[in-house]
Design a protein around this motif. Structure first.
Motif, PDB file in Angstrom:
ATOM      1  N   ARG A  21       0.799  -1.212   0.000  1.00 18.90           N
ATOM      2  CA  ARG A  21       0.000   0.000   0.000  1.00 18.90           C
ATOM      3  C   ARG A  21       0.838   1.271   0.000  1.00 18.90           C
ATOM      4  O   ARG A  21       0.307   2.354  -0.154  1.00 18.90           O
ATOM      5  CB  ARG A  21      -0.915   0.014   1.219  1.00 18.90           C
ATOM      6  CG  ARG A  21      -1.880  -1.130   1.280  1.00 18.90           C
ATOM      7  CD  ARG A  21      -2.635  -1.152   2.588  1.00 18.90           C
ATOM      8  NE  ARG A  21      -3.385   0.065   2.777  1.00 18.90           N
ATOM      9  CZ  ARG A  21      -3.244   0.869   3.827  1.00 18.90           C
ATOM     10  NH1 ARG A  21      -2.364   0.608   4.751  1.00 18.90           N
ATOM     11  NH2 ARG A  21      -3.979   1.950   3.930  1.00 18.90           N
ATOM     12  N   THR A  35      -7.799   5.399  -4.048  1.00 17.84           N
ATOM     13  CA  THR A  35      -8.175   5.865  -2.716  1.00 17.84           C
ATOM     14  C   THR A  35      -6.945   5.903  -1.819  1.00 17.84           C
ATOM     15  O   THR A  35      -6.289   4.887  -1.613  1.00 17.84           O
ATOM     16  CB  THR A  35      -9.235   4.945  -2.083  1.00 17.84           C
ATOM     17  OG1 THR A  35     -10.386   4.929  -2.921  1.00 17.84           O
ATOM     18  CG2 THR A  35      -9.623   5.448  -0.703  1.00 17.84           C
ATOM     19  N   ASP A  42      -5.687   6.472   1.870  1.00 16.97           N
ATOM     20  CA  ASP A  42      -6.149   6.528   3.260  1.00 16.97           C
ATOM     21  C   ASP A  42      -5.382   7.565   4.071  1.00 16.97           C
ATOM     22  O   ASP A  42      -5.972   8.334   4.825  1.00 16.97           O
ATOM     23  CB  ASP A  42      -5.972   5.159   3.932  1.00 16.97           C
ATOM     24  CG  ASP A  42      -7.072   4.184   3.567  1.00 16.97           C
ATOM     25  OD1 ASP A  42      -8.190   4.644   3.264  1.00 16.97           O
ATOM     26  OD2 ASP A  42      -6.816   2.969   3.588  1.00 16.97           O
ATOM     27  N   ARG A  43      -4.060   7.563   3.954  1.00 21.14           N
ATOM     28  CA  ARG A  43      -3.229   8.442   4.773  1.00 21.14           C
ATOM     29  C   ARG A  43      -2.165   9.105   3.907  1.00 21.14           C
ATOM     30  O   ARG A  43      -1.599   8.483   3.002  1.00 21.14           O
ATOM     31  CB  ARG A  43      -2.507   7.647   5.872  1.00 21.14           C
ATOM     32  CG  ARG A  43      -3.409   7.025   6.913  1.00 21.14           C
ATOM     33  CD  ARG A  43      -4.061   8.061   7.808  1.00 21.14           C
ATOM     34  NE  ARG A  43      -3.108   8.912   8.492  1.00 21.14           N
ATOM     35  CZ  ARG A  43      -2.570   8.634   9.689  1.00 21.14           C
ATOM     36  NH1 ARG A  43      -2.871   7.500  10.293  1.00 21.14           N
ATOM     37  NH2 ARG A  43      -1.751   9.476  10.272  1.00 21.14           N
ATOM     38  N   ASP A  84     -11.567  10.933   1.615  1.00 21.13           N
ATOM     39  CA  ASP A  84     -11.059   9.758   2.321  1.00 21.13           C
ATOM     40  C   ASP A  84      -9.688   9.964   2.969  1.00 21.13           C
ATOM     41  O   ASP A  84      -9.298   9.203   3.838  1.00 21.13           O
ATOM     42  CB  ASP A  84     -10.952   8.568   1.358  1.00 21.13           C
ATOM     43  CG  ASP A  84     -12.300   8.124   0.834  1.00 21.13           C
ATOM     44  OD1 ASP A  84     -13.230   8.004   1.652  1.00 21.13           O
ATOM     45  OD2 ASP A  84     -12.435   7.924  -0.383  1.00 21.13           O
ATOM     46  N   THR A  85      -8.940  10.963   2.527  1.00 24.94           N
ATOM     47  CA  THR A  85      -7.538  11.071   2.930  1.00 24.94           C
ATOM     48  C   THR A  85      -7.352  11.847   4.229  1.00 24.94           C
ATOM     49  O   THR A  85      -7.842  12.964   4.379  1.00 24.94           O
ATOM     50  CB  THR A  85      -6.714  11.757   1.826  1.00 24.94           C
ATOM     51  OG1 THR A  85      -6.902  11.063   0.594  1.00 24.94           O
ATOM     52  CG2 THR A  85      -5.235  11.759   2.184  1.00 24.94           C
ATOM     53  N   ALA A 124      -5.506   2.637  -0.210  1.00 26.42           N
ATOM     54  CA  ALA A 124      -6.397   1.524   0.142  1.00 26.42           C
ATOM     55  C   ALA A 124      -6.189   0.386  -0.846  1.00 26.42           C
ATOM     56  O   ALA A 124      -6.017   0.610  -2.042  1.00 26.42           O
ATOM     57  CB  ALA A 124      -7.850   1.981   0.114  1.00 26.42           C
ATOM     58  N   TYR A 168     -13.593   2.011  -1.797  1.00 27.94           N
ATOM     59  CA  TYR A 168     -14.739   2.178  -0.905  1.00 27.94           C
ATOM     60  C   TYR A 168     -16.010   2.390  -1.715  1.00 27.94           C
ATOM     61  O   TYR A 168     -15.973   2.876  -2.843  1.00 27.94           O
ATOM     62  CB  TYR A 168     -14.514   3.361   0.036  1.00 27.94           C
ATOM     63  CG  TYR A 168     -13.380   3.133   1.003  1.00 27.94           C
ATOM     64  CD1 TYR A 168     -13.561   2.379   2.159  1.00 27.94           C
ATOM     65  CD2 TYR A 168     -12.114   3.654   0.757  1.00 27.94           C
ATOM     66  CE1 TYR A 168     -12.508   2.148   3.038  1.00 27.94           C
ATOM     67  CE2 TYR A 168     -11.064   3.432   1.629  1.00 27.94           C
ATOM     68  CZ  TYR A 168     -11.261   2.678   2.767  1.00 27.94           C
ATOM     69  OH  TYR A 168     -10.222   2.448   3.622  1.00 27.94           O
ATOM     70  N   LYS A 223     -13.652   7.689   8.971  1.00 23.56           N
ATOM     71  CA  LYS A 223     -12.448   8.141   8.275  1.00 23.56           C
ATOM     72  C   LYS A 223     -11.241   8.193   9.206  1.00 23.56           C
ATOM     73  O   LYS A 223     -10.118   7.872   8.814  1.00 23.56           O
ATOM     74  CB  LYS A 223     -12.732   9.518   7.684  1.00 23.56           C
ATOM     75  CG  LYS A 223     -11.569  10.185   6.971  1.00 23.56           C
ATOM     76  CD  LYS A 223     -12.016  11.508   6.374  1.00 23.56           C
ATOM     77  CE  LYS A 223     -10.860  12.252   5.720  1.00 23.56           C
ATOM     78  NZ  LYS A 223     -11.297  13.542   5.145  1.00 23.56           N
ATOM     79  N   GLY A 282      -8.404   0.962   7.751  1.00 24.58           N
ATOM     80  CA  GLY A 282      -9.065   1.017   6.457  1.00 24.58           C
ATOM     81  C   GLY A 282      -8.970  -0.318   5.739  1.00 24.58           C
ATOM     82  O   GLY A 282      -8.648  -1.348   6.343  1.00 24.58           O
ATOM     83  N   THR A 317      -7.104  -2.516   4.102  1.00 20.33           N
ATOM     84  CA  THR A 317      -5.740  -2.942   3.819  1.00 20.33           C
ATOM     85  C   THR A 317      -5.707  -4.368   3.272  1.00 20.33           C
ATOM     86  O   THR A 317      -6.721  -5.076   3.273  1.00 20.33           O
ATOM     87  CB  THR A 317      -4.893  -2.896   5.097  1.00 20.33           C
ATOM     88  OG1 THR A 317      -5.361  -3.927   5.990  1.00 20.33           O
ATOM     89  CG2 THR A 317      -5.004  -1.549   5.795  1.00 20.33           C
ATOM     90  N   LYS A 349     -16.843   4.583   3.769  1.00 20.90           N
ATOM     91  CA  LYS A 349     -16.087   5.340   4.766  1.00 20.90           C
ATOM     92  C   LYS A 349     -16.737   6.711   4.918  1.00 20.90           C
ATOM     93  O   LYS A 349     -16.967   7.403   3.924  1.00 20.90           O
ATOM     94  CB  LYS A 349     -14.625   5.496   4.328  1.00 20.90           C
ATOM     95  CG  LYS A 349     -13.766   6.252   5.334  1.00 20.90           C
ATOM     96  CD  LYS A 349     -12.384   6.535   4.764  1.00 20.90           C
ATOM     97  CE  LYS A 349     -11.453   5.389   4.983  1.00 20.90           C
ATOM     98  NZ  LYS A 349     -10.047   5.750   4.660  1.00 20.90           N
TER      99      LYS A 349
END
Length: 249
Positions: A5, A22, A24-25, A49-50, A77, A81, A131, A136, A138, A156
Motif C-alpha cells: 500500500r 483511494t 487513506d493516509r 477519504d484522505t 487503500a 470504498y 475516516k 481502512g 488494507t 467510509k
C-alpha cells in the motif's frame, strides 16, 4: 504499514491521487511548502477519504521503505470504498429492509476483515467505517475477510454520529452492543436496522451510543465479561438474521 500500500516520492504520490486511487493516509514533511507538495495537498483536499498528517523528517524516514520519500509518503487503500447511498439503493433494489453494520473505531485489521466476512454471510448490505482513528481496507483486512471484501461494500464516512442521524431520517433504527444493555433476545431487531460495534478496548463511544435507539447485551456465562469485537458482531448479526427469518414466516 503494509508494503503493498505504500507510495513514496512526489511524482508517485501525485499520480496515485490523479489516477483516482483511494489514499487513506498522507504523511507530509512539516514546514514543506514548495510547489509540488502544495499540488499534492490540493489533491488530498479534494478527497474525502484522505487523512493528512504533517510529521518530522525522522518519522518519514521510519515509514520509508526506499529512503527516497522526498517529503511525502502515502498509503493507498487496497480496495475501493463504496458510497453509502449506493449500498442503500442496492437494498431497495432487492426489496429488502437495509441492514448495515456500523463500526465505531475498529483498529485491528483482523477484526475488520472478520466483520466483513460475517456481514457477507449474514446478508448485511454493507459495512460503514469512520475516516479517522480506524483501520481502512488494507491487504490484511482483505485476507482476513476470506474474499468477502469483493462482495460486501464498505463505505467510509467522516462522522459516524452524523451519518446515523441522517440514516434515522430515512427510517433506520440503530442498536449497539454493550454489556449494560437489554438482552438481545428481548429486543425487536427487525426492519431497517444498523448494528453498531464499538472499539476493541473502549466499546461504543458515548456520542455514538446516544444516537442508538437500542442497547443490546449478549448473555454471558463464563468467567470473563467480554467478547472479541468481531465475535460480538457475529452473535448480534445472526440474532438480526433469526428475527428476520421469523418475521418472514
Amino acid at each position: 504499514m503494509e508494503e503493498s500500500r505504500i507510495v513514496e516520492g512526489r511524482n508517485a504520490v501525485l499520480e496515485a491521487f490523479r489516477s483516482g486511487k483511494t489514499i487513506d493516509r498522507l504523511f507530509v514533511l512539516e514546514g514543506c511548502k514548495d510547489g509540488p507538495v502544495q499540488t499534492i495537498l490540493r489533491e488530498a483536499k479534494k478527497s474525502k477519504d484522505t487523512v493528512v498528517s504533517f510529521v518530522k523528517k525522522e518519522r518519514l524516514d521510519q515509514l520509508s521503505e526506499t529512503g527516497k520519500h522526498q517529503g511525502v509518503i502515502a498509503y493507498a487503500a487496497s480496495y475501493d470504498y463504496a458510497e453509502l447511498d449506493d449500498i442503500l439503493a442496492s437494498a431497495r433494489e432487492k426489496g429488502e429492509d437495509p441492514f448495515l453494520i456500523i463500526l465505531d473505531n475498529i483498529e485491528d485489521p483482523h477484526n475488520l476483515g472478520a466483520i466483513i466476512r460475517t456481514a457477507n454471510q449474514a446478508g448485511a448490505h454493507g459495512v460503514v467505517i469512520p475516516k479517522h482513528r480506524a483501520v481502512g481496507l488494507t491487504a490484511t483486512v482483505a485476507k482476513a475477510s476470506a474474499g468477502a471484501i469483493n462482495y460486501t461494500p464498505v463505505a467510509k464516512v467522516t462522522n459516524i454520529s452524523k451519518t446515523m442521524e441522517e440514516l434515522k431520517e430515512q427510517g433506520m433504527w440503530f442498536v449497539c452492543a454493550d454489556m449494560g444493555g437489554t438482552t438481545m433476545y428481548d429486543l425487536n431487531l427487525t426492519g431497517s436496522i444498523g448494528l453498531v460495534i464499538g472499539n476493541e478496548g473502549h466499546g461504543v463511544s458515548e456520542l455514538v451510543k446516544k444516537n442508538c435507539d437500542m442497547v443490546a447485551s449478549i448473555p454471558m456465562y463464563g468467567d470473563i465479561d467480554s467478547l472479541n469485537a468481531s465475535v460480538a458482531c457475529g452473535v448480534l448479526a445472526y440474532e438480526v438474521v433469526r428475527q428476520r427469518i421469523n418475521k418472514a414466516k
